[in-house]
Design a protein around this motif. Structure first.
Motif, PDB file in Angstrom:
ATOM      1  N   PHE A 178       1.077  17.019  11.984  1.00 40.06           N
ATOM      2  CA  PHE A 178       0.964  16.286  13.239  1.00 40.06           C
ATOM      3  C   PHE A 178       1.450  17.207  14.355  1.00 40.06           C
ATOM      4  N   GLU A 179       0.507  17.933  14.941  1.00 42.44           N
ATOM      5  CA  GLU A 179       0.855  18.979  15.904  1.00 42.44           C
ATOM      6  C   GLU A 179       1.638  18.444  17.094  1.00 42.44           C
ATOM      7  N   SER A 180       1.138  17.377  17.725  1.00 42.56           N
ATOM      8  CA  SER A 180       1.761  16.902  18.961  1.00 42.56           C
ATOM      9  C   SER A 180       3.169  16.362  18.743  1.00 42.56           C
ATOM     10  N   LYS A 181       3.412  15.774  17.570  1.00 43.38           N
ATOM     11  CA  LYS A 181       4.739  15.212  17.287  1.00 43.38           C
ATOM     12  C   LYS A 181       5.623  16.174  16.497  1.00 43.38           C
ATOM     13  N   LYS A 182       5.074  17.358  16.180  1.00 44.29           N
ATOM     14  CA  LYS A 182       5.839  18.396  15.471  1.00 44.29           C
ATOM     15  C   LYS A 182       6.350  17.890  14.126  1.00 44.29           C
ATOM     16  N   LEU A 183       5.429  17.261  13.388  1.00 43.98           N
ATOM     17  CA  LEU A 183       5.779  16.676  12.095  1.00 43.98           C
ATOM     18  C   LEU A 183       4.930  17.271  10.978  1.00 43.98           C
ATOM     19  N   PHE A 184       5.520  17.324   9.803  1.00 43.37           N
ATOM     20  CA  PHE A 184       4.815  17.644   8.566  1.00 43.37           C
ATOM     21  C   PHE A 184       5.100  16.514   7.600  1.00 43.37           C
ATOM     22  N   SER A 196       7.785  12.068   5.893  1.00 45.59           N
ATOM     23  CA  SER A 196       7.532  13.004   6.986  1.00 45.59           C
ATOM     24  C   SER A 196       8.842  13.654   7.418  1.00 45.59           C
ATOM     25  N   GLU A 197       8.719  14.831   8.047  1.00 49.07           N
ATOM     26  CA  GLU A 197       9.909  15.530   8.539  1.00 49.07           C
ATOM     27  C   GLU A 197       9.608  16.164   9.895  1.00 49.07           C
ATOM     28  N   LEU A 198      10.606  16.138  10.776  1.00 45.05           N
ATOM     29  CA  LEU A 198      10.481  16.774  12.083  1.00 45.05           C
ATOM     30  C   LEU A 198      10.686  18.271  11.912  1.00 45.05           C
ATOM     31  N   GLU A 199       9.704  19.066  12.392  1.00 43.22           N
ATOM     32  CA  GLU A 199       9.773  20.523  12.277  1.00 43.22           C
ATOM     33  C   GLU A 199      10.663  21.057  13.401  1.00 43.22           C
ATOM     34  N   LEU A 200      11.939  21.188  13.088  1.00 44.00           N
ATOM     35  CA  LEU A 200      12.944  21.504  14.094  1.00 44.00           C
ATOM     36  C   LEU A 200      12.675  22.817  14.823  1.00 44.00           C
ATOM     37  N   ASP A 239       0.825  -1.211   0.000  1.00 45.24           N
ATOM     38  CA  ASP A 239       0.000   0.000   0.000  1.00 45.24           C
ATOM     39  C   ASP A 239       0.862   1.265   0.000  1.00 45.24           C
ATOM     40  N   HIS A 240       1.820   1.342   0.908  1.00 45.27           N
ATOM     41  CA  HIS A 240       2.696   2.513   0.931  1.00 45.27           C
ATOM     42  C   HIS A 240       3.987   2.219   1.683  1.00 45.27           C
ATOM     43  N   ILE A 241       4.968   3.070   1.421  1.00 47.39           N
ATOM     44  CA  ILE A 241       6.268   3.020   2.079  1.00 47.39           C
ATOM     45  C   ILE A 241       6.478   4.359   2.764  1.00 47.39           C
ATOM     46  N   ALA A 242       6.911   4.336   4.023  1.00 52.03           N
ATOM     47  CA  ALA A 242       7.112   5.585   4.769  1.00 52.03           C
ATOM     48  C   ALA A 242       8.590   5.841   5.037  1.00 52.03           C
ATOM     49  N   ILE A 243       8.947   7.117   4.991  1.00 48.34           N
ATOM     50  CA  ILE A 243      10.335   7.555   5.179  1.00 48.34           C
ATOM     51  C   ILE A 243      10.336   8.756   6.112  1.00 48.34           C
ATOM     52  N   ARG A 244      11.336   8.843   6.988  1.00 53.35           N
ATOM     53  CA  ARG A 244      11.449   9.946   7.941  1.00 53.35           C
ATOM     54  C   ARG A 244      12.654  10.832   7.619  1.00 53.35           C
ATOM     55  N   THR A 245      12.563  12.095   8.047  1.00 57.74           N
ATOM     56  CA  THR A 245      13.707  12.996   7.912  1.00 57.74           C
ATOM     57  C   THR A 245      13.522  14.217   8.815  1.00 57.74           C
ATOM     58  N   PHE A 246      14.475  15.145   8.745  1.00 59.66           N
ATOM     59  CA  PHE A 246      14.387  16.431   9.445  1.00 59.66           C
ATOM     60  C   PHE A 246      14.072  17.516   8.421  1.00 59.66           C
ATOM     61  N   ASN A 247      13.496  18.637   8.863  1.00 59.77           N
ATOM     62  CA  ASN A 247      13.202  19.700   7.892  1.00 59.77           C
ATOM     63  C   ASN A 247      14.374  20.659   7.681  1.00 59.77           C
TER      64      ASN A 247
END
Length: 270
Positions: free
Chosen positions: A72-78, A96-100, A38-46
């Protein structure tokens, strides 16, 4: 690199530190199921050197197009998701990326130091998304410092650029009439599921139901010694038709928020 090779490399990297995924894949195939992704997820920083705009390039080159955006407000993610322009059977990509800037000065400084330690040329690698942790050190003290504020950031520090999870398309399974049935089969086969927010996230009314295993525990060699750290997990998604009869293609932020917690070490002992 073409799409097929890129997706294959992402799977190989993922399966190497997530042996449960291959076992579940084989278990379902042994029941006669054809596994579709269905999908593949990847993480990073902004950070501009490694943000979504950087990581999406390789996917855009092989035919993907940007679609939905999520906060994602609580996890500070976009996050953004992508669908292939011509191959409707290709898995969606979710980055997704962490909104530093929303994090503490301490975390911001730590991430900057981590990225500053890299060879600048590494950020120009067209296959950065397959590069893993490209920073020079792997300190348990740094990991624990990040973990205090953001499990997401701590995971990124250990594992870097790679698939965080793959997802079985439950609509394509013939032997299960619901996600509840699939979950029960997996649990009866010995797998632990992420129960944060309930084992099934989402509802038919939201047009998407999701569940996932808890991340595998993987031995990581830190400078101070080795430690078992949650790696990656396997997700399961069941999509429902919209008013026009077509299956819903996007994601539900409130559900994804809980799916992210599949790598949280706090869930491992529940």
């Amino acid at each position: 690199m073409d799409k097929t090779k890129l997706l294959s490399k992402l799977w190989e990297q993922y399966a190497e530190i997530t042996p449960s995924a291959k076992k579940i894949h084989d278990l379902l195939e042994g029941k006669g199921e054809e596994i579709k992704n269905d999908h593949i997820a990847i993480r990073t920083f902004n950070d501009k050197r490694v943000n979504i705009d950087v990581l999406e390039k390789l996917f855009l080159e092989v035919g993907y197009e940007g679609k939905g955006e999520y906060i994602f407000e609580s996890k500070k993610l976009f996050a953004k998701h992508y669908e292939h322009s011509t191959d409707k059977n290709a898995p969606r990509i979710f980055i997704s990326e962490l909104e530093l800037e929303k994090c503490s000065p301490k975390l911001q400084a730590t991430v900057k130091e981590i990225l500053d330690s890299c060879d600048a040329e590494a950020f120009n690698n067209p296959e950065l998304v397959l590069s893993g942790a490209i920073w020079k050190t792997k300190s348990l003290a740094v990991y624990n410092s990040l973990l205090e504020e953001s499990e997401y950031a701590a995971w990124m520090y250990v594992y870097g650029f790679r698939a965080n999870h793959f997802t079985i398309n439950a609509n394509a399974l013939k032997g299960f009439n619901s996600l509840e049935e699939l979950n029960a089969f997996l649990e009866n086969s010995g797998w632990k599921l992420n129960s944060s927010g309930g084992k099934i996230k989402g509802t038919p009314a939201q047009l998407l139901e999701q569940s996932s295993t808890l991340a595998d525990m993987h031995s990581v060699n830190f400078d101070e010694g080795s430690l078992q750290i949650p790696s990656c997990y396997y997700e399961f998604a069941l999509r429902y038709p919209m008013a026009d009869g077509e299956l819903y293609q996007g994601f539900i932020a409130s559900s994804a928020d809980k799916i992210f917690e599949s790598t949280d070490v706090k869930l491992q002992n529940r």
